[in-house]
Motif scaffolding. Structure first.
Motif, short mmCIF file in Angstrom:
data_model
loop_
_atom_site.label_atom_id
_atom_site.label_comp_id
_atom_site.label_asym_id
_atom_site.label_seq_id
_atom_site.Cartn_x
_atom_site.Cartn_y
_atom_site.Cartn_z
N ARG A 119 18.77 -35.25 22.60
CA ARG A 119 18.25 -34.74 23.88
C ARG A 119 17.34 -35.76 24.53
NH1 ARG A 119 15.04 -29.41 23.25
NH2 ARG A 119 13.64 -30.81 22.12
N GLN A 120 16.47 -36.39 23.73
CA GLN A 120 15.54 -37.36 24.30
C GLN A 120 16.28 -38.56 24.88
OE1 GLN A 120 12.11 -36.60 24.38
NE2 GLN A 120 12.30 -38.17 25.97
N GLN A 159 26.64 -25.72 27.20
CA GLN A 159 26.64 -24.44 26.53
C GLN A 159 25.28 -24.00 25.98
OE1 GLN A 159 29.31 -26.95 25.43
NE2 GLN A 159 29.91 -26.17 27.41
N VAL A 160 24.55 -24.85 25.30
CA VAL A 160 23.42 -24.40 24.49
C VAL A 160 22.08 -24.82 25.09
CG1 VAL A 160 24.74 -24.22 22.36
CG2 VAL A 160 23.70 -26.41 22.97
N PHE A 161 21.02 -24.06 24.74
CA PHE A 161 19.70 -24.21 25.35
C PHE A 161 19.23 -25.66 25.27
CE2 PHE A 161 15.33 -23.02 26.30
CZ PHE A 161 15.49 -21.86 27.06
N PHE A 162 18.83 -26.20 26.42
CA PHE A 162 18.48 -27.62 26.50
C PHE A 162 16.98 -27.85 26.31
CE2 PHE A 162 17.67 -31.68 28.62
CZ PHE A 162 18.67 -32.46 28.06
N ALA A 163 16.15 -27.13 27.01
CA ALA A 163 14.71 -27.32 26.89
C ALA A 163 14.22 -26.86 25.51
CB ALA A 163 13.98 -26.54 27.97
N ARG A 164 13.03 -27.32 25.13
CA ARG A 164 12.46 -26.82 23.87
C ARG A 164 12.15 -25.34 24.02
NH1 ARG A 164 7.43 -29.90 21.40
NH2 ARG A 164 9.10 -31.28 20.64
#
Length: 543
Positions: free
Chosen positions: A417-418, A389-394
């Protein structure tokens, strides 16, 4: 607060589902390939005894919400409909009588239903919101089928669905579309119509299928073009009514009828920015939030083509799962709302939020994180696609040395995320599929976002909204800033639309589809930008 861990799903395709008997009464081998149906005007002839009329027959067409299918397997698929002759009824029951109704269904290899291969009866009633979920089995892999329903003298529209290829087969390609964020009040659902016209084999919906607000609570300039019915959704009746209002849209019905869907929710299906057992505004006493969550989950299941493995259990609903497409692709469908810690430093953007760097915080929950990492490691398909659903990249929103990040996306859970990036198999072709943010983006996922020269580990494709935010525009000052501050973001666009992909054995092509307007119906669609991900070469190549 995190709910107790849920069991991880297993299995080669749709993770978790054990093959179960078809809902209702399926006919045996006598109705097999090559069976015929004489005419289409007498649905009572579908099954012996079906013509027996109840004491109070349905006087109006109950199939106002269309039909849908989903979660395909090599030998079957889920078929869905919901009976609602008065779809906007305030009690959420769609004008149906307070009794059970027998719903007949049939599946054919041709659109005129001359060659019926499966048929049966399902019963539904008020406890299920008069919804129908049929888990059809015994179909052939990798082929289209047509399906329809009938209740008493009424016949539904027909839908087109498709079974997945056999697990050990090697399909050459897959045409897949994905979309998110359809705010009924902000525009017309033309994007769904255009998506249907693309004739994809599979559709992913990545959340915000509907919005919870009452009329005039969420307004975009110069004003909303149509209104929600009823109060903000907080009760089962309210969520049922809202789902029904969205499903009355002809463009959305067309998209559901065009292909099988694989769905996951985001926040607005319950409450904006909810996090596990925490509502959007935890400082405001909301003693009924868990009851609201349970009601939202019940209505979501009733209105989506989901398997019985997703029947809600109170405030819990098992939604993360896998769908496999031969040895070509595995879709790891994720749930980034139900198990997450509450957002750090508030729900919006924050500067230097130390809480977001706490490694104990989770977006997926421990059980789902293990399920995902283990599934990626065990995958034998060419492509692994994460439907989430939500933005993955920085995504840094601010020009200059100050870094401003969204706490609702993976930036608010950076160590989680890391962990996922570090766990990606070196030889995997991983593509993250994202919704939520009402913009198109194409991103490279870096091994270390603090080092812009670090290796690219995956690609992220982010679809814009269907309508949320109104007409939108090609570029904005905000997107220009983000492109400058985040060199791994390769493309950004603020128009409405969806993403079409062609997944092949050597490459995956993504076409970012855009509409010039949504405040009036009938907009054309065009491809604003295209990218290719080559197998064995992580990251994006501009097409």
């Amino acid at each position: 607060m995190n709910a107790s861990p849920r069991p991880a799903l297993t299995g080669p395709a749709l993770a978790g589902p054990t093959r179960r008997a078809v809902v209702g009464t399926a006919l045996g081998a006598g109705v097999g390939l090559g069976a015929t149906l004489t005419g289409t005007l007498a649905p009572a002839a579908w099954l012996p005894g079906a013509a027996a009329a109840p004491a109070r027959p349905l006087s109006r067409d109950p199939f106002t919400l269309g039909v849908a299918s989903g979660d395909p397997l090599p030998d079957g698929v889920v078929l869905w409909t919901r009976l609602a002759p008065e779809p906007l009824a305030a009690d959420g029951l769609g004008g149906m009588p307070a009794r059970e109704v027998a719903v007949r269904w049939e599946v054919a290899t041709d659109e005129r239903f001359r060659r019926v291969v499966r048929r049966g009866v399902a019963r539904t009633g008020p406890d299920a919101g008069h919804s129908v979920h049929v888990e059809v089995q015994g179909l052939s892999p990798a082929r289209p089928y047509w399906y329809r329903f009938a209740a008493e003298r009424w016949v539904s529209p027909a839908g087109l669905t498709r079974t997945a290829p056999a697990y050990d087969s090697s399909p050459a390609s897959l045409s897949m579309a994905f979309a998110s964020c359809s705010q009924y009040e902000h525009g017309f659902f033309t994007a769904y119509r255009r998506l249907a016209e693309e004739q994809p084999e599979l559709v992913l919906h990545l959340g915000d299928y509907l919005y919870e607000y009452t009329k005039d609570d969420y307004v975009v300039a110069p004003g909303n073009v149509r209104d929600h019915e009823g109060p903000e959704t907080e009760t089962l009746a309210g969520y049922r009514q809202r789902h029904a209002q969205y499903k009355t849209d002809a463009d959305l019905q067309a998209a559901h009828a065009a292909a099988p869907w694989v769905v996951v929710w985001d926040d607005h299906e319950v409450d904006n920015n909810w996090a596990d057992e925490v509502p959007e505004k935890p400082a405001v006493p909301q003693p009924g939030f868990l009851a609201r969550r349970a009601a939202a989950f019940q209505a979501y299941y009733e209105n989506m083509p989901l398997r019985r493995t997703s029947v809600p259990q109170g405030i819990d609903l098992q939604l993360y799962r896998r769908v496999q497409w031969g040895d070509l692709a595995t879709f790891h469908m994720m749930d980034t709302r139900q198990y997450r810690d509450d957002q750090a430093c508030g729900d919006g953007t924050a500067v230097d939020c130390r809480e977001a760097l706490d490694p104990s915080r989770t977006l997926c929950g421990d059980a789902q994180e293990r399920w995902l990492v283990e599934g990626l490691a065990a995958s034998t398909t060419t492509w692994d696609l994460l439907g989430q659903q939500v933005f993955f990249a920085r995504r840094d929103f601010t020009a200059g040395p100050t870094r401003s990040l969204s706490m609702d996306g993976w930036d608010g859970y950076a160590p989680a995320r890391q962990r996922l990036v570090d766990a990606l198999p070196a030889d995997a072709n991983t593509v993250v599929l994202t919704g939520d943010v009402h913009r198109h983006y194409a991103n490279d996922v870096l091994a270390d976002f603090d080092d812009p020269d670090s290796a690219v580990r995956a690609a992220e494709l982010v679809c814009s909204s269907v309508t949320s935010g109104g007409d939108g525009s090609d570029t904005t000052a905000a997107t220009d800033t983000q492109l400058r501050e985040n060199p791994h973001i390769r493309f950004a666009n603020s128009q409405r639309g969806y993403v079409m992909t062609e997944i092949g054995r050597d490459s995956l092509r993504a076409d970012f589809k855009v509409l010039p307007y949504v405040r009036r119906p009938g907009a054309p669609v065009s491809t604003r930008q295209s990218f290719v991900v080559e197998a064995g070469r992580p990251g994006l190549q501009q097409a």
